[in-house]
Design an enzyme around this catalytic site. Structure first.
Site, PDB file in Angstrom:
ATOM      1  N   ARG A  99       0.836  -1.211   0.000  1.00  0.00           N
ATOM      2  CA  ARG A  99       0.000   0.000   0.000  1.00  0.00           C
ATOM      3  C   ARG A  99       0.859   1.244   0.000  1.00  0.00           C
ATOM      4  O   ARG A  99       1.768   1.392   0.800  1.00  0.00           O
ATOM      5  CB  ARG A  99      -0.908  -0.005   1.240  1.00  0.00           C
ATOM      6  CG  ARG A  99      -1.672   1.302   1.506  1.00  0.00           C
ATOM      7  CD  ARG A  99      -2.856   1.482   0.577  1.00  0.00           C
ATOM      8  NE  ARG A  99      -3.471   2.787   0.763  1.00  0.00           N
ATOM      9  CZ  ARG A  99      -4.469   3.036   1.606  1.00  0.00           C
ATOM     10  NH1 ARG A  99      -4.985   2.048   2.316  1.00  0.00           N
ATOM     11  NH2 ARG A  99      -4.972   4.246   1.719  1.00  0.00           N
ATOM     12  N   ARG A 108      -5.686   2.281  -4.580  1.00  0.00           N
ATOM     13  CA  ARG A 108      -4.903   1.506  -3.612  1.00  0.00           C
ATOM     14  C   ARG A 108      -4.986   0.006  -3.865  1.00  0.00           C
ATOM     15  O   ARG A 108      -6.026  -0.513  -4.288  1.00  0.00           O
ATOM     16  CB  ARG A 108      -5.310   1.837  -2.176  1.00  0.00           C
ATOM     17  CG  ARG A 108      -6.703   1.471  -1.711  1.00  0.00           C
ATOM     18  CD  ARG A 108      -7.811   2.498  -2.000  1.00  0.00           C
ATOM     19  NE  ARG A 108      -7.502   3.867  -1.741  1.00  0.00           N
ATOM     20  CZ  ARG A 108      -7.757   4.488  -0.598  1.00  0.00           C
ATOM     21  NH1 ARG A 108      -8.323   3.848   0.377  1.00  0.00           N
ATOM     22  NH2 ARG A 108      -7.459   5.744  -0.473  1.00  0.00           N
ATOM     23  N   ASP A 111      -7.093  -1.431   1.086  1.00  0.00           N
ATOM     24  CA  ASP A 111      -7.464  -0.523   2.181  1.00  0.00           C
ATOM     25  C   ASP A 111      -8.295  -1.318   3.173  1.00  0.00           C
ATOM     26  O   ASP A 111      -9.256  -1.993   2.786  1.00  0.00           O
ATOM     27  CB  ASP A 111      -8.298   0.643   1.612  1.00  0.00           C
ATOM     28  CG  ASP A 111      -8.636   1.694   2.664  1.00  0.00           C
ATOM     29  OD1 ASP A 111      -7.775   2.000   3.504  1.00  0.00           O
ATOM     30  OD2 ASP A 111      -9.759   2.221   2.615  1.00  0.00           O
TER      31      ASP A 111
HETATM   32  N1  A4P Z   1      -8.128   6.266  10.656  1.00  0.00           N
HETATM   33  C1  A4P Z   1      -8.954   6.885  11.528  1.00  0.00           C
HETATM   34  N2  A4P Z   1      -9.997   6.123  11.816  1.00  0.00           N
HETATM   35  C2  A4P Z   1      -9.857   4.962  11.089  1.00  0.00           C
HETATM   36  C3  A4P Z   1     -10.628   3.785  10.980  1.00  0.00           C
HETATM   37  N3  A4P Z   1     -11.785   3.645  11.665  1.00  0.00           N
HETATM   38  N4  A4P Z   1     -10.185   2.790  10.166  1.00  0.00           N
HETATM   39  C4  A4P Z   1      -6.900   6.869  10.154  1.00  0.00           C
HETATM   40  C5  A4P Z   1      -9.020   2.932   9.459  1.00  0.00           C
HETATM   41  N5  A4P Z   1      -8.222   4.043   9.534  1.00  0.00           N
HETATM   42  C6  A4P Z   1      -8.643   5.045  10.347  1.00  0.00           C
HETATM   43  O1  A4P Z   1      -6.320   6.201   6.330  1.00  0.00           O
HETATM   44  C7  A4P Z   1      -5.945   7.495   6.787  1.00  0.00           C
HETATM   45  C8  A4P Z   1      -5.847   7.494   8.284  1.00  0.00           C
HETATM   46  O2  A4P Z   1      -7.118   7.260   8.825  1.00  0.00           O
HETATM   47  C9  A4P Z   1      -4.973   6.382   8.870  1.00  0.00           C
HETATM   48  O3  A4P Z   1      -3.688   6.826   9.144  1.00  0.00           O
HETATM   49  C10 A4P Z   1      -5.701   5.975  10.150  1.00  0.00           C
HETATM   50  O4  A4P Z   1      -4.930   6.265  11.304  1.00  0.00           O
HETATM   51  P1  A4P Z   1      -5.703   5.631   5.014  1.00  0.00           P
HETATM   52  O5  A4P Z   1      -6.097   4.191   4.905  1.00  0.00           O
HETATM   53  O6  A4P Z   1      -4.284   6.002   4.936  1.00  0.00           O
HETATM   54  O7  A4P Z   1      -6.400   6.529   3.892  1.00  0.00           O
HETATM   55  P2  A4P Z   1      -7.786   6.401   3.201  1.00  0.00           P
HETATM   56  O8  A4P Z   1      -8.271   4.993   3.184  1.00  0.00           O
HETATM   57  O9  A4P Z   1      -7.658   7.100   1.892  1.00  0.00           O
HETATM   58  O10 A4P Z   1      -8.651   7.256   4.156  1.00  0.00           O
HETATM   59  P3  A4P Z   1     -10.090   6.953   4.639  1.00  0.00           P
HETATM   60  O11 A4P Z   1     -10.436   8.093   5.508  1.00  0.00           O
HETATM   61  O12 A4P Z   1     -10.222   5.565   5.213  1.00  0.00           O
HETATM   62  O13 A4P Z   1     -10.831   7.010   3.275  1.00  0.00           O
HETATM   63  P4  A4P Z   1     -12.280   6.589   3.020  1.00  0.00           P
HETATM   64  O14 A4P Z   1     -13.199   7.662   3.392  1.00  0.00           O
HETATM   65  O15 A4P Z   1     -12.504   5.201   3.556  1.00  0.00           O
HETATM   66  O16 A4P Z   1     -12.280   6.551   1.472  1.00  0.00           O
HETATM   67  N6  A4P Z   1     -14.811   4.124  -3.399  1.00  0.00           N
HETATM   68  C11 A4P Z   1     -15.146   2.825  -3.512  1.00  0.00           C
HETATM   69  N7  A4P Z   1     -16.041   2.425  -4.440  1.00  0.00           N
HETATM   70  N8  A4P Z   1     -14.599   1.890  -2.660  1.00  0.00           N
HETATM   71  C12 A4P Z   1     -13.682   2.225  -1.703  1.00  0.00           C
HETATM   72  O17 A4P Z   1     -13.208   1.334  -0.963  1.00  0.00           O
HETATM   73  N9  A4P Z   1     -12.469   4.042  -0.589  1.00  0.00           N
HETATM   74  C13 A4P Z   1     -12.206   5.318  -0.436  1.00  0.00           C
HETATM   75  C14 A4P Z   1     -11.407   5.748   0.721  1.00  0.00           C
HETATM   76  C15 A4P Z   1     -12.735   6.340  -1.364  1.00  0.00           C
HETATM   77  N10 A4P Z   1     -13.652   5.835  -2.349  1.00  0.00           N
HETATM   78  C16 A4P Z   1     -13.919   4.525  -2.452  1.00  0.00           C
HETATM   79  C17 A4P Z   1     -13.322   3.600  -1.562  1.00  0.00           C
HETATM   80 MG    MG Z   2      -8.371   3.542   4.919  1.00  0.00          MG
END
Ligand code: A4P
Ligand code: MG
Length: 175
Positions: A99, A108, A111
């Protein structure tokens, strides 16, 4: 159809405390399907975790992000790990899949989000539970509701009540 697996008691049969947690899995780089399947195996193999159930795999349109369609799923685990230790273990699995984080919501290889940890509400610098966008995304809600149709999200109520609001987000079962 979700796959149910039984939890194994600790050796010696003594009592042990565990928490039911839900993990969101997503990938849209490389062989996304294989990476999500491998991550489910790695969750099962994590010390202090037992994979209780897994949703089917879904193909989903990127939300607030670019790149290819995602493969998403949700897993239910029973864990003796505290939430911060569990998050660190999830990051370890992400790293095993190479990742990289060039920018927010970048495509990614894998995730892993901690969606729910029992009925806990956690707000630290590195961890927010329930996951802050849990009710806004069909790619989370649909597989979560497949596993747990009556589930309540601490502070937000029945997950089912949010399904209609995300009905315009494209999501389909992977066959
Ligand atoms: N963090 C805080 N709370 C949590 C939690 N409950 N679970 C922090 C996981 N991590 C958590 O995460 C950034 C920071 O969030 C970490 O350092 C952790 O300490 P990351 O994995 O580096 O970045 P990310 O995944 O881009 O951020 P985030 O906020 O998880 O993103 P989202 O909102 O989950 O969006 N579209 C589709 N169709 N499918 C997907 O899976 N994923 C995203 C990511 C956007 N659009 C998507 C999808
Ligand atoms: Mg994440």
């Amino acid at each position: 159809m979700s796959v149910e697996l039984s939890i194994q008691p600790a050796a010696g049969g003594g009592e042990f405390a565990f928490t039911i947690a839900y993990i969101g899995l997503g990938a849209n780089l490389g062989d996304a399907r294989a990476q999500v399947e491998d991550a489910l195996q790695r969750l099962q193999a994590l010390a202090g975790c037992t994979l209780m159930a897994r949703s089917q795999l879904y193909r989903t349109a990127p939300i607030d992000a670019g790149g290819d369609d995602y493969v998403n799923a949700v897993a239910r685990i029973a864990t003796t790990l505290d939430a911060a230790t569990l998050l660190a273990a999830l990051h370890g699995i992400e790293q095993a899949h190479g990742r990289e984080r060039p920018y927010r919501n970048a495509p990614r290889t894998l995730d892993l989000d901690l969606l729910l940890y029992g009925d806990a509400r956690i707000n630290t610098a590195t961890l927010t539970v329930p996951h802050p966008r849990i009710t806004e995304r069909a790619f989370v809600l649909r597989p979560l509701l497949e596993l747990a149709p009556a589930i309540h999200i601490p502070g937000l109520g029945a997950a089912q009540d949010y399904a209609a609001a995300v009905a315009d987000q494209r999501i389909e079962l992977l066959t």
